[in-house]
Write an enzyme that holds these catalytic residues in place. Sequence first.
Site, PDB file in Angstrom:
ATOM      1  N   GLU A  16    -118.352 -58.945 -37.129  1.00  0.00           N
ATOM      2  CA  GLU A  16    -117.370 -60.013 -37.382  1.00  0.00           C
ATOM      3  C   GLU A  16    -117.390 -60.428 -38.859  1.00  0.00           C
ATOM      4  O   GLU A  16    -116.343 -60.664 -39.469  1.00  0.00           O
ATOM      5  CB  GLU A  16    -117.654 -61.206 -36.472  1.00  0.00           C
ATOM      6  CG  GLU A  16    -117.418 -60.858 -35.007  1.00  0.00           C
ATOM      7  CD  GLU A  16    -117.965 -61.872 -34.012  1.00  0.00           C
ATOM      8  OE1 GLU A  16    -117.795 -61.648 -32.815  1.00  0.00           O
ATOM      9  OE2 GLU A  16    -118.570 -62.873 -34.452  1.00  0.00           O
ATOM     10  N   CYS A 116    -115.487 -66.063 -32.280  1.00  0.00           N
ATOM     11  CA  CYS A 116    -116.592 -65.848 -31.333  1.00  0.00           C
ATOM     12  C   CYS A 116    -117.328 -67.189 -31.113  1.00  0.00           C
ATOM     13  O   CYS A 116    -116.683 -68.210 -30.907  1.00  0.00           O
ATOM     14  CB  CYS A 116    -117.485 -64.750 -31.898  1.00  0.00           C
ATOM     15  SG  CYS A 116    -118.660 -64.003 -30.770  1.00  0.00           S
ATOM     16  N   HIS A 135    -115.436 -66.885 -28.100  1.00  0.00           N
ATOM     17  CA  HIS A 135    -116.060 -65.930 -27.186  1.00  0.00           C
ATOM     18  C   HIS A 135    -116.143 -66.574 -25.797  1.00  0.00           C
ATOM     19  O   HIS A 135    -116.429 -67.773 -25.687  1.00  0.00           O
ATOM     20  CB  HIS A 135    -117.463 -65.558 -27.670  1.00  0.00           C
ATOM     21  CG  HIS A 135    -118.000 -64.343 -26.983  1.00  0.00           C
ATOM     22  ND1 HIS A 135    -118.731 -64.405 -25.817  1.00  0.00           N
ATOM     23  CD2 HIS A 135    -117.862 -63.031 -27.265  1.00  0.00           C
ATOM     24  CE1 HIS A 135    -119.040 -63.178 -25.432  1.00  0.00           C
ATOM     25  NE2 HIS A 135    -118.529 -62.320 -26.286  1.00  0.00           N
TER      26      HIS A 135
END
Lengths: 200, 200
Positions: A16, A116, A135
Amino acid sequence: MPSALILIADGTEEMEFTITYDTLVRAGVACTSAYVSADSDTASTTQTTPSFAKGSRGINILPDTYFSPQAHVPDNFDLLVIPGGAKGAETISKNSPVQHLVREYIKNGKYVGMICAGSLAALTAGLEKQPLTSHPSVKSHLEKDFIYSEQPVVVSGRLVTSRGPGTTFPFALTLVELLCGSAKRAEVAGPMVFPPGTCE
Amino acid sequence: MPSALILIADGTEEMEFTITYDTLVRAGVACTSAYVSADSDTASTTQTTPSFAKGSRGINILPDTYFSPQAHVPDNFDLLVIPGGAKGAETISKNSPVQHLVREYIKNGKYVGMICAGSLAALTAGLEKQPLTSHPSVKSHLEKDFIYSEQPVVVSGRLVTSRGPGTTFPFALTLVELLCGSAKRAEVAGPMVFPPGTCE
């Protein structure tokens, strides 16, 4: 040239972090990675060159600098990014100077991207109720205080949120589009050779 | 536990390196990153801990070790990966001990993955004519000596090739499937939260 501050900590999800930083650089955005220490809010005053951040899956990355609440203010950047990775996102989202800066970036009309578990920073910073994603593992922490979405990328005013490693390309390309326009997004995406039907 | 050796050099495309390494780790594959020096084939004999590899877009990554033609033989790994990034792929593909190992891995029934400009190593190692893909920018160097494909991922016996940052997730998940099976691929892909219709 637009500029971005991308936070990193021990436990940051290295895909990420890397996809976001690299894609923004491809768009001509000046990127600075800043290490947030788990030890205290004041580590930034004693050292300027972190050795490395230990990624969530064992890749060690050298940040460009330590996070500095004084230097990393919204006057100096167009975008603040908080990546995921459970442990890294916990360190970053619990850091009170980071929480303050998240509010300041939004207040000053600058973009804030969270992906996330990084979306937990929207909660810890006390952002107002608005559309957001994260997430799935941290959905239960966020769904009461936000209008929870399961879209890959959610743009809510200046707050841009996303879900996980698998949505980082569309997250990063959305940030490119917001900072540099849709023509630049297409120019950057082309040579990255996405499979047909994805990231368009 | 399967194991993978992932090469890295100055100029390696950091998304291709990171996505592959991280995804394999998520599948339980023991990953070792090994730095290939541009200076000479013998750097590995004098140092054991590289400071860092300078990624193609400015992210500096600490490799786990120096590339060693003696240690990194096919007896010790199930998979050898060569990422792209023009300068990094040039350094790696022109390294004669790497070229030798590419042939040895294939000969010993181990997998070799090449992505983006990393596919140039199939040419420099003198692999036989077979289906292959690469980044479009190096297609002209490869199309005479291979059966050139524009599929996102091409599996040809033990040689697995792919195109660029945008195809690295399917590339890495294909390597997971080959090493660990299709159930493990699905188990790893789930929590990565790909947008619907991608990487399935």
